[in-house]
Write a protein that holds these residues in place. Structure first.
Motif, PDB file in Angstrom:
ATOM      1  N   GLU A 176       1.959   1.921  -3.476  1.00 58.21           N
ATOM      2  CA  GLU A 176       0.856   2.515  -4.250  1.00 58.21           C
ATOM      3  C   GLU A 176       0.726   3.998  -3.957  1.00 58.21           C
ATOM      4  N   VAL A 177       0.802   4.363  -2.683  1.00 57.79           N
ATOM      5  CA  VAL A 177       0.642   5.766  -2.300  1.00 57.79           C
ATOM      6  C   VAL A 177       1.792   6.606  -2.851  1.00 57.79           C
ATOM      7  N   ASP A 231       1.033   7.203  -6.374  1.00 53.88           N
ATOM      8  CA  ASP A 231      -0.031   8.207  -6.487  1.00 53.88           C
ATOM      9  C   ASP A 231       0.522   9.605  -6.260  1.00 53.88           C
ATOM     10  N   GLU A 264     -10.159   4.336   2.787  1.00 56.42           N
ATOM     11  CA  GLU A 264     -10.603   3.389   1.762  1.00 56.42           C
ATOM     12  C   GLU A 264     -10.586   1.967   2.315  1.00 56.42           C
ATOM     13  N   ARG A 265      -9.533   1.611   3.063  1.00 60.36           N
ATOM     14  CA  ARG A 265      -9.425   0.275   3.655  1.00 60.36           C
ATOM     15  C   ARG A 265     -10.574   0.025   4.632  1.00 60.36           C
ATOM     16  N   LYS A 297      -5.971   6.309   1.916  1.00 63.37           N
ATOM     17  CA  LYS A 297      -5.821   4.861   1.778  1.00 63.37           C
ATOM     18  C   LYS A 297      -6.422   4.150   3.001  1.00 63.37           C
ATOM     19  N   GLU A 326       0.834  -1.204   0.000  1.00 62.08           N
ATOM     20  CA  GLU A 326       0.000   0.000   0.000  1.00 62.08           C
ATOM     21  C   GLU A 326       0.865   1.250   0.000  1.00 62.08           C
TER      22      GLU A 326
END
Length: 179
Positions: A40-41, A44, A78-79, A75, A37
């Motif tokens: 991913e961040v 982003d 969202e989780r 994030k 994660e």
């Protein structure tokens, strides 16, 4: 350009991002607890920087860390939403409902393989601990010996035990992040 420049442009911000990428990744892993994660961040964040209109940013380093933290918060939210949604779905499809099959609660093969790889990496990292830190870590974390007993057994102070544990934990954290 450096983070201390009063007017960092977005192209300078891109360079600063490249310079700070590994630090930002560690920052995000610490906040999210998941290297995937965090990656991913950080990606982003890169896309966000390149979507900016060209213009000055007063403190590029602060901007990047704040943007990374905001994306990490997104994030986490969202989780939580996903877990809530999945929990509601499981509640609707509970095995006691007529006409539904029981849910297989065992971990899938991929999760078990990743867990095994992480355990192997952790054991390898433990084996590379400095001698004093390794001895104290094994006694406390693996054998469950209290700090005071370790201090007495090894003839060191409780503070020494705590320092050895701090060294061991920092070593293991680095080893697991860098793998």
């Amino acid at each position: 350009m450096t983070a201390l420049d009063p007017a960092t442009t977005t192209s300078g911000l891109s360079q600063l991002y490249r310079d700070l990428r590994s630090d930002l990744l560690r920052f995000l892993v610490a906040r999210l607890g998941d290297p995937g994660e965090a990656e991913e961040v950080v990606q982003d964040l890169y896309l966000r920087i390149h979507a900016l209109a060209e213009g000055p940013v007063a403190n590029g380093r602060a901007y990047l860390y704040r943007a990374a933290q905001n994306l990490a918060f997104d994030k986490v939210r969202e989780r939580r939403r996903r877990l809530t949604r999945e929990g509601q779905w499981v509640g609707l499809h509970h095995p006691s409902s007529p006409g539904t099959e029981p849910i297989d609660r065992r971990a899938d093969a991929e999760t078990m393989m990743v867990d095994r790889e992480e355990a192997t990496a952790l054991f390898a990292a433990i084996a590379t601990l400095p001698p004093g830190a390794g001895r104290v870590f094994r006694l406390h974390k693996l054998d469950g010996v209290p700090h005071a007993d370790i201090a007495h057994q090894l003839g060191i102070s409780r503070s020494g035990v705590e320092k050895h544990l701090a060294v061991a934990m920092a070593h293991l954290r680095r080893a697991m992040i860098d793998r």
